[in-house]
Design a protein around this motif. Structure first.
Motif, short mmCIF file in Angstrom:
data_model
loop_
_atom_site.label_atom_id
_atom_site.label_comp_id
_atom_site.label_asym_id
_atom_site.label_seq_id
_atom_site.Cartn_x
_atom_site.Cartn_y
_atom_site.Cartn_z
N GLY A 1 0.79 -1.23 0.00
CA GLY A 1 0.00 0.00 0.00
C GLY A 1 0.82 1.28 0.00
O GLY A 1 0.31 2.34 0.36
N GLU A 2 2.07 1.18 -0.43
CA GLU A 2 2.87 2.40 -0.50
C GLU A 2 2.96 2.92 -1.92
O GLU A 2 2.99 2.14 -2.87
CB GLU A 2 4.27 2.14 0.05
CG GLU A 2 4.23 1.92 1.56
CD GLU A 2 5.62 1.84 2.14
OE1 GLU A 2 6.15 2.88 2.51
OE2 GLU A 2 6.13 0.72 2.21
N LEU A 3 3.03 4.24 -2.04
CA LEU A 3 3.19 4.86 -3.35
C LEU A 3 4.68 5.10 -3.57
O LEU A 3 5.32 5.84 -2.80
CB LEU A 3 2.43 6.18 -3.38
CG LEU A 3 2.36 6.91 -4.72
CD1 LEU A 3 1.57 6.12 -5.75
CD2 LEU A 3 1.76 8.30 -4.54
N VAL A 4 5.24 4.47 -4.60
CA VAL A 4 6.69 4.58 -4.82
C VAL A 4 6.97 5.00 -6.26
O VAL A 4 6.13 4.87 -7.15
CB VAL A 4 7.42 3.24 -4.56
CG1 VAL A 4 7.27 2.82 -3.10
CG2 VAL A 4 6.93 2.13 -5.50
N ARG A 5 8.20 5.51 -6.43
CA ARG A 5 8.70 5.83 -7.76
C ARG A 5 9.93 4.98 -8.05
O ARG A 5 10.85 4.93 -7.23
CB ARG A 5 9.16 7.29 -7.82
CG ARG A 5 8.08 8.24 -8.15
CD ARG A 5 8.57 9.67 -8.17
NE ARG A 5 7.42 10.49 -8.37
CZ ARG A 5 6.84 10.68 -9.56
NH1 ARG A 5 7.36 10.14 -10.65
NH2 ARG A 5 5.75 11.40 -9.66
N VAL A 6 9.94 4.34 -9.20
CA VAL A 6 11.13 3.59 -9.60
C VAL A 6 11.53 4.06 -11.00
O VAL A 6 10.75 4.68 -11.70
CB VAL A 6 10.85 2.07 -9.61
CG1 VAL A 6 10.59 1.56 -8.20
CG2 VAL A 6 9.69 1.71 -10.52
N GLY A 7 12.79 3.76 -11.35
CA GLY A 7 13.29 4.22 -12.64
C GLY A 7 13.79 5.64 -12.53
O GLY A 7 14.21 6.08 -11.46
N ARG A 8 13.67 6.41 -13.61
CA ARG A 8 14.37 7.69 -13.66
C ARG A 8 13.85 8.57 -14.78
O ARG A 8 12.97 8.15 -15.53
CB ARG A 8 15.85 7.40 -13.88
CG ARG A 8 16.07 6.59 -15.15
CD ARG A 8 17.49 6.12 -15.34
NE ARG A 8 17.67 5.84 -16.75
CZ ARG A 8 17.33 4.67 -17.33
NH1 ARG A 8 16.84 3.69 -16.62
NH2 ARG A 8 17.48 4.52 -18.63
N ARG A 9 14.43 9.75 -14.88
CA ARG A 9 14.15 10.67 -15.99
C ARG A 9 15.39 10.85 -16.86
O ARG A 9 15.33 11.56 -17.86
CB ARG A 9 13.74 12.04 -15.46
CG ARG A 9 12.31 12.15 -14.99
CD ARG A 9 12.08 13.51 -14.37
NE ARG A 9 12.13 14.56 -15.35
CZ ARG A 9 11.06 15.12 -15.92
NH1 ARG A 9 9.85 14.73 -15.56
NH2 ARG A 9 11.19 16.06 -16.82
N THR A 10 16.49 10.26 -16.47
CA THR A 10 17.73 10.43 -17.21
C THR A 10 17.84 9.38 -18.31
O THR A 10 17.14 8.37 -18.29
CB THR A 10 18.95 10.31 -16.27
OG1 THR A 10 18.82 9.11 -15.50
CG2 THR A 10 19.01 11.50 -15.33
N ALA A 11 18.75 9.63 -19.27
CA ALA A 11 18.90 8.71 -20.39
C ALA A 11 19.39 7.35 -19.91
O ALA A 11 19.02 6.32 -20.45
CB ALA A 11 19.87 9.30 -21.42
#
Lengths: 463, 463
Positions: free
Chosen positions: A179-189
């Motif tokens: 139930g957690e909101l997470v961010r994975v990955g990136r915005r960089t090349a």
């Protein structure tokens, strides 16, 4: 089966924590969320449907379901073909269809940030306005959403040259199994900080979390394509043309096969005046710039001719070329009008395409089943479409036997049971055969690690 | 620290189960396996080194270590720059350097199957003989092996256009944390059967298993490249040229930045007669075919000039162009000759390159530390190289402080702590800061799921 009291508690409490309109309990509406395009696969009746508008609402719904032990079936537009979005009994369908914001298109970084409910074609149109291009183009692009595309690692026509959805996903936001909101990955090349969790989520068919935001890589808009069309008197000849294109070292921007059953069905529906003289139509494209594109188109034409095309031509009319590809995209819905369609999605090594097409023909004869063929032939990704007569149970059983035989043939040729549609329910047995017990155990270990309570899309992918 | 008896048991029994010569216990040889190129990161003394020649021998070693509870540190050529292959005390180093067979190059399917000890350049040369190309080209390509490249998801010069190692890995065979030999991924162009375990293994830095075979995708050999070279009077100006190239929608096949510290160090070593007139050299390439390539090279040249190049030219001499790129590749070993080098690997959004370069300069001044710069500038992947004087502890401390500041600056600009070298040990704190606790917990869950006994490369990536 849960009790009526349980279901009332679920809907009462879930609705209270969400803004009005997010929870759907109307018994007239709920059935439309019970399955995707794979009606053949089993499905149950959802207890409720939630249509959140924000990541926070998704998190709320997931946390609530965790507390109540209610299974969650995430769902995009429901255009899936393997039953990945089919309801399990008394589940909560979590449809991301109302999360439709294109949050950002950054031309300098060549990336877009979107909510999961954005329709593929809408994103492509918005990118085009800025001279940019989001390549993945499943035939469902006018309806399917990015969330579903990511969940199934959708392919499409141009992936023979430009790759599949996974190749474009840079980052994801999702709600986890705790139930957690997470961010994975990136915005960089580039980036290698930790395990590739964004990549792992792609193609996980809603079994590891609910995606709430997607960051995709874009490309500059490309040159207009050159189109080559060829008629062949057999699918096997067309398969030889496909192998010849690969052997010539050509990388077409599309290489699609459509057989006469599909052409006839599209004509019957749309009256496009397609030739039904050909047993098989092969459509090739190249988008290399300038003279290179001309040379590649000529080389492809030569491959078609050498493989025995009864007619082959470079299309000089963009409208005509578009119409041919439109017919390709409409093949599946056109066939569905004839009766329940069981969709195959095997993918074999490119050089095995002629042999695989021959085995499909042989299977059709043996099981007295009409099998139409469309194929992303340049990828070796074939979509034999097994067509039955409505209400004819015997023809349905024959089709199912043919379906299993096609899978077995693909595995024997070094192929996979699913090139781009996903395992869902329809390919679960095939996947079990393909993976073997040790790899299946690794899949199960990943599932248990990221969804420890087993609430996300239970029974899909791994049993 | 383990007892001598434990160590004797380990080496006696491990050796008995392997053919002669596989087990190395010579105290004169073992230290050469104690660390990779990241000497700055801590390392212990291995109890033994195993150099297996077959997957079966790898499995034997892993099963043995599982039984004895001995940690395993997998290792390729040891050219890593983050300490990912540094020994933990009393570990077994499992070096795949002797597994050097190129098992198959299939021109029709455009794939190769190799053992993990195959040197990157050797594979590239073998592919070239068949008109094929394996793109990932880390600067370590003459020495580094495919196994290490896969374990770190190695990047390189051409990935600005062609992607990184992950984009080329189709399938893997590896020994799991329970000692089983498994195959994941596929040989087909597409496939979505189950979770992307092959992708998950890529970049996992030896913490999830030991790779024994790799199937990579190949491309047709490409056209000769056009090279553009520019001199700039500051790294920030060169950064603006990089941003201009991205804004112009160009996708160069390489875009590399080398500053005068690097050029001088290479000249001092190799006497290549490189210009030291420039503060910064920017090298751009395009490999588009025919007139498109000419146009792109001209457009890149114009970007260089607009950004304030003091000198910019399209190189017409392939030997000269190769020499410039050779100087780029030699920059790191050349600088290492001057003293211990602490290697950065931050990656920022392309448009943040000028700002990031400015912050690196400012950091160098603030910490009185010599920072040389090489960069895969077109990707926003910068390699500031922090150079200390041998034996000067104060300069080492200052460099370490500068290292931390560079990481913090990259994160503030929306970047990542590691673009292509991996987390290893040097970036573990940075990764912790970048990921945050919830994502770190997901990484830990994946690690525990696939390496339940925790024997693979303990302490790397996730603490």
């Amino acid at each position: 089966m849960r009790s009526g009291a349980w279901r009332r508690e679920l809907t009462d409490e879930l609705g209270q924590g969400l803004p009005p309109g997010r929870l759907v309990t109307d018994p007239g509406v709920i059935p439309s969320y019970a399955h995707d395009e794979a009606e053949w696969a089993p499905y149950g009746t959802p207890a409720a449907v939630v249509r959140p508008r924000t990541a926070e609402e998704v998190r709320h719904a997931v946390r609530f379901c965790l507390r109540l032990g209610a299974p969650i079936v995430p769902r995009g537009a429901g255009t899936g073909l393997s039953g990945g979005a089919n309801a399990v009994e008394d589940c909560v369908i979590l449809s991301t269809e109302a999360m439709t914001a294109i949050k950002e298109i950054d031309a300098r970084e060549r990336l877009a940030v979107v909510e999961p409910g954005v329709v593929n074609d809408h994103l492509r149109a918005a990118c085009a306005e800025q001279g940019l291009w989001y390549p993945p183009d499943p035939a469902s692009a006018p309806w399917s959403t990015l969330g579903g595309n990511v969940a199934t690692n959708a392919g499409g026509l141009c992936c023979v040259k430009y790759g599949v959805t996974r190749d474009y996903v840079l980052g994801l936001e999702f709600v986890t199994g705790t139930g957690e909101l997470v961010r994975v990955g990136r915005r960089t090349a580039k980036g290698v900080a930790g395990y590739d969790l964004a990549g792992l989520m792609v193609g996980s068919e809603g079994t590891l979390g609910v995606i709430t935001e997607i960051t995709v890589r874009l490309r500059p808009a490309r040159e207009p394509e050159h189109t080559v069309a060829g008629h062949f008197s057999s699918v096997v000849d067309a398969g030889h043309a496909v192998a010849a294109v690969a052997e010539a070292g050509l990388i077409p921007s599309a290489l699609e096969l459509v057989d006469r059953h599909c052409l006839a069905a599209v004509d019957e529906w749309k009256h496009m005046g397609l030739s039904t003289e050909a047993e098989v139509l092969l459509l090739g494209r190249t988008d290399s710039a300038g003279p290179a594109g001309e040379l590649e188109a000529d080389a492809m034409l030569a491959c078609f001719e050498r493989a025995g095309a009864t007619y082959a031509v470079r299309s000089t009319d963009q409208y005509e070329a578009e119409a041919l590809f439109e017919a390709r995209r409409l093949a599946y819905p056109a066939l569905e009008r004839l009766g329940p369609v069981l969709t195959e999605d095997v993918c074999v090594p490119r050089s095995a395409v002629p042999e695989m097409l021959a085995r499909i023909e042989e299977t059709a004869t043996r099981h007295d089943t009409l099998i139409a063929n469309i194929a992303h032939a340049g990828d070796g990704n074939l979509h034999p479409l097994l067509i039955t007569r409505p209400g004819d149970e015997a023809s349905k059983r024959r089709a199912q036997a043919a379906f299993e035989d096609v899978i077995a043939a693909a595995l024997r040729l070094g192929g996979t049971v699913t090139g781009e549609h996903g395992v869902g329910l329809l390919k679960r047995d095939g996947f079990t055969a393909e993976a073997g017990p040790a790899v299946l155990a690794l899949n199960r270990a990943v599932k248990d690690a990221l969804d420890p309570r087993g609430i996300f899309n239970p029974g899909k992918v791994v049993a």
